[in-house]
Design an enzyme around this catalytic site. Structure first.
Site, PDB file in Angstrom:
ATOM      1  N   SER A 180       0.867  -1.193   0.000  1.00  0.00           N
ATOM      2  CA  SER A 180       0.000   0.000   0.000  1.00  0.00           C
ATOM      3  C   SER A 180       0.896   1.233   0.000  1.00  0.00           C
ATOM      4  CB  SER A 180      -0.865   0.000   1.259  1.00  0.00           C
ATOM      5  OG  SER A 180      -0.030   0.145   2.396  1.00  0.00           O
ATOM      6  N   ASP A 236      -0.738  -1.508  -4.198  1.00  0.00           N
ATOM      7  CA  ASP A 236      -2.119  -1.706  -3.752  1.00  0.00           C
ATOM      8  C   ASP A 236      -2.754  -0.334  -3.459  1.00  0.00           C
ATOM      9  OD1 ASP A 236      -4.321  -3.188  -2.815  1.00  0.00           O
ATOM     10  OD2 ASP A 236      -3.556  -3.176  -0.749  1.00  0.00           O
ATOM     11  N   HIS A 237      -3.940  -0.098  -3.974  1.00  0.00           N
ATOM     12  CA  HIS A 237      -4.658   1.164  -3.726  1.00  0.00           C
ATOM     13  C   HIS A 237      -3.831   2.410  -4.035  1.00  0.00           C
ATOM     14  CE1 HIS A 237      -8.244  -0.657  -2.031  1.00  0.00           C
ATOM     15  NE2 HIS A 237      -7.449  -1.496  -1.380  1.00  0.00           N
ATOM     16  N   HIS A 259     -12.690  -4.002   3.886  1.00  0.00           N
ATOM     17  CA  HIS A 259     -11.358  -4.103   4.473  1.00  0.00           C
ATOM     18  C   HIS A 259     -11.424  -4.252   5.997  1.00  0.00           C
ATOM     19  CE1 HIS A 259     -10.318  -2.086   0.591  1.00  0.00           C
ATOM     20  NE2 HIS A 259      -9.386  -3.005   0.632  1.00  0.00           N
ATOM     21  N   HIS A 293     -11.069  -7.386  -3.171  1.00  0.00           N
ATOM     22  CA  HIS A 293     -10.384  -6.751  -2.034  1.00  0.00           C
ATOM     23  C   HIS A 293     -11.112  -7.133  -0.750  1.00  0.00           C
ATOM     24  CE1 HIS A 293      -7.568  -3.691  -3.808  1.00  0.00           C
ATOM     25  NE2 HIS A 293      -8.133  -4.216  -4.880  1.00  0.00           N
ATOM     26  N   ASN A 304      -7.188 -10.434  -2.378  1.00  0.00           N
ATOM     27  CA  ASN A 304      -6.296  -9.608  -1.553  1.00  0.00           C
ATOM     28  C   ASN A 304      -6.384  -9.968  -0.079  1.00  0.00           C
ATOM     29  OD1 ASN A 304      -5.787  -8.215  -3.897  1.00  0.00           O
ATOM     30  ND2 ASN A 304      -6.283  -6.208  -3.059  1.00  0.00           N
ATOM     31  N   ASP A 351      -4.576  -8.928   3.639  1.00  0.00           N
ATOM     32  CA  ASP A 351      -3.681  -8.166   4.500  1.00  0.00           C
ATOM     33  C   ASP A 351      -3.999  -8.480   5.968  1.00  0.00           C
ATOM     34  OD1 ASP A 351      -2.038  -6.379   5.734  1.00  0.00           O
ATOM     35  OD2 ASP A 351      -2.815  -4.587   4.781  1.00  0.00           O
TER      36      ASP A 351
END
Ligand code: G3H
Ligand code: 13P
Ligand code: ZN
Length: 311
Positions: A50, A82-83, A180, A211, A254, A256
């Site tokens: 990110s 990412d993003h 997220h 995501h 994705n 995280d």
């Protein structure tokens, strides 16, 4: 092996109905754990950073850590932003050897998103780099932007077709109910597979990205809570749903939060059970082992990308 783009791995994922894990990295332990797991599973893998990870770890360190991993292992690895919040951050990553960037224009209206995405696509494609774009808003926290639940918006399939035609992006992140972070669902987990199906029917050749797709692994949440943490009600997308997504046309998943939880569970366990320990290799080492276990499980049992490393 050197870094690759996601082109070939996504083509294989569409042809053979599996997904590729895209794992967020922040430091050496994450890089080692993910690459060791992918190599043991003979799986392609995407390492992503990110923009806050870029600030934390700094590009030269990230680049060289990954190069070290590529010296040790022989599976296809893509390095992805990412993003990406703006053109400049995408350009910085492209100029520094990233093979893939995401431009996240989901905070803008449709036309502005198209315009920004096109600008990045033009720059990236002329340098052999691929671009992920996003259409639709995920609930929860995206990097610095906190999108309120009420603003969350599923991706409109017709708009997805128009967006891909207008931007020529290489892959598209869609909103079908994921979000997220560690608190994804208050009640039952639910994904809108009907929307995914409509999108796939309209743009069958465009790799689709999910995501906010951590499982929020209950064992790690429990360990965090048992060893002094405080994460009541943490809940993610069940493995079975992610497996279904991987078989119904999602090419990139994705992750995280699960890796953060795995690392934190390991560190908390060592600190509570061995209060005399102050060697970082002990607690970071256990965190690294947990991340590796977590990534291997996803690759092998959920995403189905084991032994898909040859294109
Ligand atoms: O989608 C967002 C990722 O989880 C990155 O989070 O900006 O805290 O690194 P971060
Ligand atoms: P999670 O918070 O579910 O791990 O999602 C990560 C993500 O989407 C990174 O872009
Ligand atoms: Zn994301």
């Amino acid at each position: 092996m050197s870094l690759v783009t996601t082109k070939e791995m996504f083509k294989k994922s569409i042809d053979e109905k599996f997904a590729i894990g895209a794992f967020n990295i922040n430091n050496m332990e994450f890089v080692q754990a993910i690459l060791d797991a992918a190599a043991e599973e003979n799986s392609p893998v995407i390492l992503q950073t990110s923009s806050s990870a870029l600030k934390y770890a700094r590009i030269p360190y990230l680049k060289h850590m990954i190069e070290a991993g590529l010296e040790e292992h022989d599976v296809p690895v893509a390095l992805h932003l990412d993003h990406g919040p703006d053109f400049e951050t995408c350009k910085l990553c492209i100029d520094n050897g990233y093979t893939s960037v995401m431009i996240d224009g989901s905070k803008y209206d449709f036309e502005q998103n198209v315009e920004l995405t096109k600008q990045v696509v033009d720059y990236a494609h002329s340098r052999g780099v691929v671009v992920e774009a996003e259409l639709g808003k995920l609930a929860g926290i995206e990097d610095d932007v906190n999108v309120a639940q009420e603003d969350s918006m599923y991706t409109d399939p017709e708009q997805a077709l128009e967006f891909v035609q207008k931007t020529n992006c290489d892959s598209l992140a869609i909103a079908i109910g994921t979000s997220h972070g560690a608190y994804k669902f208050k009640g039952e987990a639910k994904l809108r597979f009907d929307i995914l199906e409509k999108i796939k029917a309209l743009i069958p050749e465009t790799p689709i990205v999910l995501h906010g797709a951590s499982t929020v692994v209950p064992e790690y949440v429990e360990m965090c809570n048992n060893y002094g943490g405080n994460m009541p009600g943490a809940k993610g997308v069940p493995d079975e749903m992610l497996h279904e997504a991987s078989q119904r046309g999602v090419s990139k998943i994705n992750v995280d939060t699960d890796l953060r939880l795995a690392m934190t569970a390991g560190i908390r366990k060592i600190f509570v059970e061995n209060p005399e320990v102050f060697d970082p290799r002990k607690y970071l080492g256990l965190g690294r082992d947990y991340i590796k276990d977590c990534v291997k499980h996803k690759i092998k049992d959920v995403f189905g990308s084991s032994n898909k490393a040859t294109f």
